[in-house]
Write a protein that holds these residues in place. Structure first.
Motif, PDB file in Angstrom:
ATOM      1  N   ASP A 189       0.808  -1.226   0.000  1.00 32.69           N
ATOM      2  CA  ASP A 189       0.000   0.000   0.000  1.00 32.69           C
ATOM      3  C   ASP A 189       0.840   1.274   0.000  1.00 32.69           C
ATOM      4  O   ASP A 189       0.318   2.349  -0.283  1.00 32.69           O
ATOM      5  CB  ASP A 189      -0.925   0.022   1.221  1.00 32.69           C
ATOM      6  CG  ASP A 189      -2.001  -1.042   1.161  1.00 32.69           C
ATOM      7  OD1 ASP A 189      -2.501  -1.302   0.047  1.00 32.69           O
ATOM      8  OD2 ASP A 189      -2.329  -1.616   2.203  1.00 32.69           O
ATOM      9  N   ALA A 192       1.075   3.376  -3.428  1.00 36.77           N
ATOM     10  CA  ALA A 192      -0.170   4.073  -3.787  1.00 36.77           C
ATOM     11  C   ALA A 192      -0.431   5.244  -2.851  1.00 36.77           C
ATOM     12  O   ALA A 192      -0.819   6.336  -3.298  1.00 36.77           O
ATOM     13  CB  ALA A 192      -1.336   3.094  -3.763  1.00 36.77           C
ATOM     14  N   HIS A 196      -0.537   9.241  -3.974  1.00 37.91           N
ATOM     15  CA  HIS A 196      -1.714  10.093  -3.752  1.00 37.91           C
ATOM     16  C   HIS A 196      -1.351  11.323  -2.920  1.00 37.91           C
ATOM     17  O   HIS A 196      -1.883  12.416  -3.157  1.00 37.91           O
ATOM     18  CB  HIS A 196      -2.820   9.294  -3.065  1.00 37.91           C
ATOM     19  CG  HIS A 196      -3.593   8.404  -3.981  1.00 37.91           C
ATOM     20  ND1 HIS A 196      -4.366   8.892  -5.006  1.00 37.91           N
ATOM     21  CD2 HIS A 196      -3.708   7.051  -4.044  1.00 37.91           C
ATOM     22  CE1 HIS A 196      -4.937   7.897  -5.658  1.00 37.91           C
ATOM     23  NE2 HIS A 196      -4.547   6.764  -5.094  1.00 37.91           N
ATOM     24  N   THR A 238      -8.090   5.814  -0.511  1.00 37.41           N
ATOM     25  CA  THR A 238      -6.908   4.953  -0.418  1.00 37.41           C
ATOM     26  C   THR A 238      -6.515   4.725   1.037  1.00 37.41           C
ATOM     27  O   THR A 238      -6.142   3.607   1.423  1.00 37.41           O
ATOM     28  CB  THR A 238      -5.725   5.575  -1.189  1.00 37.41           C
ATOM     29  OG1 THR A 238      -6.133   5.873  -2.529  1.00 37.41           O
ATOM     30  CG2 THR A 238      -4.548   4.618  -1.244  1.00 37.41           C
ATOM     31  N   SER A 242      -6.516   1.008   2.748  1.00 35.79           N
ATOM     32  CA  SER A 242      -5.238   0.576   3.326  1.00 35.79           C
ATOM     33  C   SER A 242      -5.373   0.342   4.823  1.00 35.79           C
ATOM     34  O   SER A 242      -4.776  -0.591   5.378  1.00 35.79           O
ATOM     35  CB  SER A 242      -4.154   1.632   3.059  1.00 35.79           C
ATOM     36  OG  SER A 242      -3.976   1.848   1.673  1.00 35.79           O
ATOM     37  N   GLU A 481      -6.721  -2.118  -4.493  1.00 34.57           N
ATOM     38  CA  GLU A 481      -5.520  -1.349  -4.783  1.00 34.57           C
ATOM     39  C   GLU A 481      -5.702  -0.400  -5.954  1.00 34.57           C
ATOM     40  O   GLU A 481      -5.212   0.719  -5.961  1.00 34.57           O
ATOM     41  CB  GLU A 481      -4.338  -2.295  -5.085  1.00 34.57           C
ATOM     42  CG  GLU A 481      -3.814  -2.988  -3.855  1.00 34.57           C
ATOM     43  CD  GLU A 481      -4.553  -4.287  -3.577  1.00 34.57           C
ATOM     44  OE1 GLU A 481      -5.655  -4.451  -4.153  1.00 34.57           O
ATOM     45  OE2 GLU A 481      -4.038  -5.098  -2.804  1.00 34.57           O
ATOM     46  N   GLY A 484      -9.136   3.105  -6.599  1.00 33.98           N
ATOM     47  CA  GLY A 484      -9.082   4.528  -6.335  1.00 33.98           C
ATOM     48  C   GLY A 484      -8.656   5.335  -7.534  1.00 33.98           C
ATOM     49  O   GLY A 484      -9.155   6.416  -7.779  1.00 33.98           O
TER      50      GLY A 484
END
Length: 610
Positions: A189, A192, A196, A238, A242, A481, A484
């Motif tokens: 995670d 990502a 973001h 996200t 996560s 995953e 988003g």
């Protein structure tokens, strides 16, 4: 009612626990507990009559946290004195650990009371991920609304410029909070989440530059603000997904008794003199503690229940203090002291898990579990490894515990289909567990066991599909995953945030000294006017246009009416629970002392009912 003198008297009584172990036995602890009951009764009156009002809410929360910690420490101090009596030893480290915490909390209570009575209480913003996210979206909302031919273009441009600076300050703080979570997130995670965060920051800088440009137009500003709003929404989504995966992972680790595992690792490392192995095991345990802290901090932010927040803060405060005591006790031959600390930690973690389970939304947790189980089942089928199915079963049991804790809130009564689905799920869990336990004795093939797990997964999918809570659901075939954001995000270098002066936020619950906030982050945010009109006056906050994914993904929606009666009921509930816990410890009072305590307790309950 003289609270400072009452606290000073209690401190003097507590010092006997350090000075004279003969006189500080269970009878002494009963005397201490009686004094605390009187102190808490006076504190209750103080908070009801002298501490009301929103301006003192932060101070009141800190007082409640200290009261809970004192109650927890007294309960554990009773265990210490019992062990001393049974084994004929003096557990000086254990005494010092719990007495130090009680004295620390008393000092904090006295400081909080003095700040209120002297009318110098500093009202701090309860700054967390949710506060910063909502503040940023509230400020962005007017900028994303089309305004045709504003009457005063210069004034509109000036207001947009000021608003963009405020948003940038809040976004910096939001990213700082998120980076603290990124540091402990699961490896899959981290990329990502980092991408973001960088996207949000870039969009914010771009909007800030647009608002500062001489040739800025309302159309361009609105376009930049909408891009930032979308980036913030994706970040929120996200973080939610996560966080749910991290909760599953950490709860599985906690079910494996990590302290005992670490203790065994220390023993084996000492036998073979392997410092590198020992260092690796220590880092794993430290990471677990950091993950627990971040889950708790975000859980507190997402929860709308003040009692749940207070319990979670108390659990985190205990973990925070044990961080510097539990591990050293494992490395040294401390015997009973280490076992007492371990039991204390395990008890706090059980409470922590139960409260987090109450906060998590069942629909979202089922969805995250189905996603994780599908992946794990596919890997275990390919590897043919029964150990991977054991991990799978532990994930399922975490969800089973969640459903048991929240069964009343599922409203299954009268829904025959869902009741049957839940019953089938529980039966399949038992069957899968039995198949794994009897695999070797009965020579059950892995294919047959895997088939049972697939049936279990199908039953869980049916149950999840029947919840129908209206939560955000990912399209079939998409993983959490990539749901988003479809596009691949380019992650900048590791020092991208440091070059902009943004570092991970350091969370402090109670016992550690809080670092001074920087001018660009929390301090600036606390001074902001979060809702402004074009003319600079105060206005009502613009409502959020879309349902927050956070409310759908992680927490239940709790309606708040904000009236005084609700606040008083929460206060009374806290005090009632704490007094009941503490009073249960008083088992050897004299008749006169018992009558006096019961009289105080009776008066408090009359006050609560009225």
């Amino acid at each position: 009612m003289d609270l400072p003198n009452c606290i000073a008297s209690l401190q003097k009584l507590l010092y006997k626990g350090f000075q004279n172990t003969i006189e500080s036995d269970l009878n002494w602890l009963n005397e201490v507990s009686g004094e605390f009951v009187r102190l808490f009764a006076d504190l209750h009156k103080f908070m009801v009559f002298d501490c009301s009002g929103e301006k003192n809410s932060i101070v009141m929360e800190e007082i409640f946290l200290c009261i809970r910690q004192i109650t927890v420490c007294i309960r554990n101090l009773e265990k210490v004195l019992t062990v001393e009596k049974e084994e004929g030893v003096v557990l000086t480290p254990s005494r010092q650990h719990f007495l130090d915490r009680i004295l620390w909390c008393l000092a904090r209570i006295r400081s909080s009371v003095s700040s209120i009575t002297d009318n110098v209480a500093v009202v701090e913003e309860d700054a967390n991920f949710v506060v910063f996210l909502d503040a940023a979206l509230d400020l962005l909302a007017p900028m994303t609304t089309f305004q045709e031919n504003p009457e005063n273009v210069a004034e509109s441009n000036a207001d947009a410029y000021v608003r963009s600076k405020e948003i940038r300050s809040i976004v910096d703080s939001l990213i700082s909070q998120t980076l603290a979570f990124v540091n402990v997130a699961l490896e899959k995670d981290k990329t990502a989440l980092t991408a973001h965060c960088q996207r949000v920051l870039k969009e914010c800088i771009s909007m800030e530059e647009e608002c500062a440009a001489e040739c800025a137009t309302d159309l361009n500003r609105r376009f930049k603000a909408e891009l930032l709003e979308v980036a913030l929404t994706h970040l929120e989504q996200t973080v939610n997904s996560s966080l749910l995966r991290l909760v599953c992972h950490v709860f599985v680790e906690l079910s494996e008794n990590p302290v005992s595992t670490f203790r065994e690792a220390v023993r084996r490392a000492k036998e073979v003199d392997n410092d590198r192995f020992l260092e690796g095991e220590t880092e794993k345990f430290d990471l677990l503690l950091d993950r627990i802290l971040q889950i708790g901090v975000l859980g507190i932010a997402f929860s709308g229940d003040q009692v749940a927040k207070s319990i979670l803060k108390s659990c985190l405060a205990s973990s925070e203090c044990l961080d510097t005591a539990l591990i050293p006790s494992i490395f040294t031959p401390s015997g009973s002291h280490s076992r007492i600390l371990e039991e204390h930690w395990r008890s706090e973690m059980q409470t922590f898990q139960r409260e987090i389970q109450k906060i998590i939304d069942t629909d979202a947790f089922c969805m995250a579990t189905v996603d994780a189980l599908s992946t794990l089942l596919e890997h275990s089928a390919q590897a043919g490894n029964p150990e991977s199915l054991q991990v799978l079963l532990k994930h399922i049991k975490i969800l089973q515990a969640h459903l048991q804790i929240n069964e009343e809130n599922l409203h299954l009564t009268g829904n025959a289909v869902q009741e049957k689905n839940l019953s089938d799920f529980r039966k399949m869990v038992v069957e899968c567990e039995a198949a794994l336990e009897l695999r070797e004795a009965e020579k059950i093939e892995m294919g047959r066991i895997t088939k049972r797990f697939r049936i279990l997964l199908a039953v869980l999918k049916r149950f999840h599909g029947g919840l129908g809570n209206g939560c955000f659901v990912f399209d079939e075939g998409k993983t959490v995953e990539n749901a988003g954001d479809e596009a691949e995000e380019k992650v900048e270098s590791a020092d991208f945030f440091q070059t902009l002066g943004i570092n991970p936020h350091v969370s402090v619950i109670l016992y550690k000294t809080r670092p001074a906030p920087t001018d660009s982050l929390v301090a600036q945010f606390s001074k902001l006017s979060l809702a402004r009109t074009a003319g600079g006056g105060a206005s009502t906050k613009v409502p959020r246009r879309n349902l927050s994914l956070r409310r759908a993904m992680f927490r239940r929606i709790v309606e708040k009416n904000g009236n005084l009666e609700e606040a008083e009921s929460t206060l009374n509930l806290n005090v009632t629970n704490i007094l009941e816990d503490l009073t249960s410890l008083l088992n050897t009072f004299t008749e006169e002392e018992e009558e006096e305590i019961q009289e105080i307790d009776h008066k408090i309950r009359i006050k609560i009912k009225n």
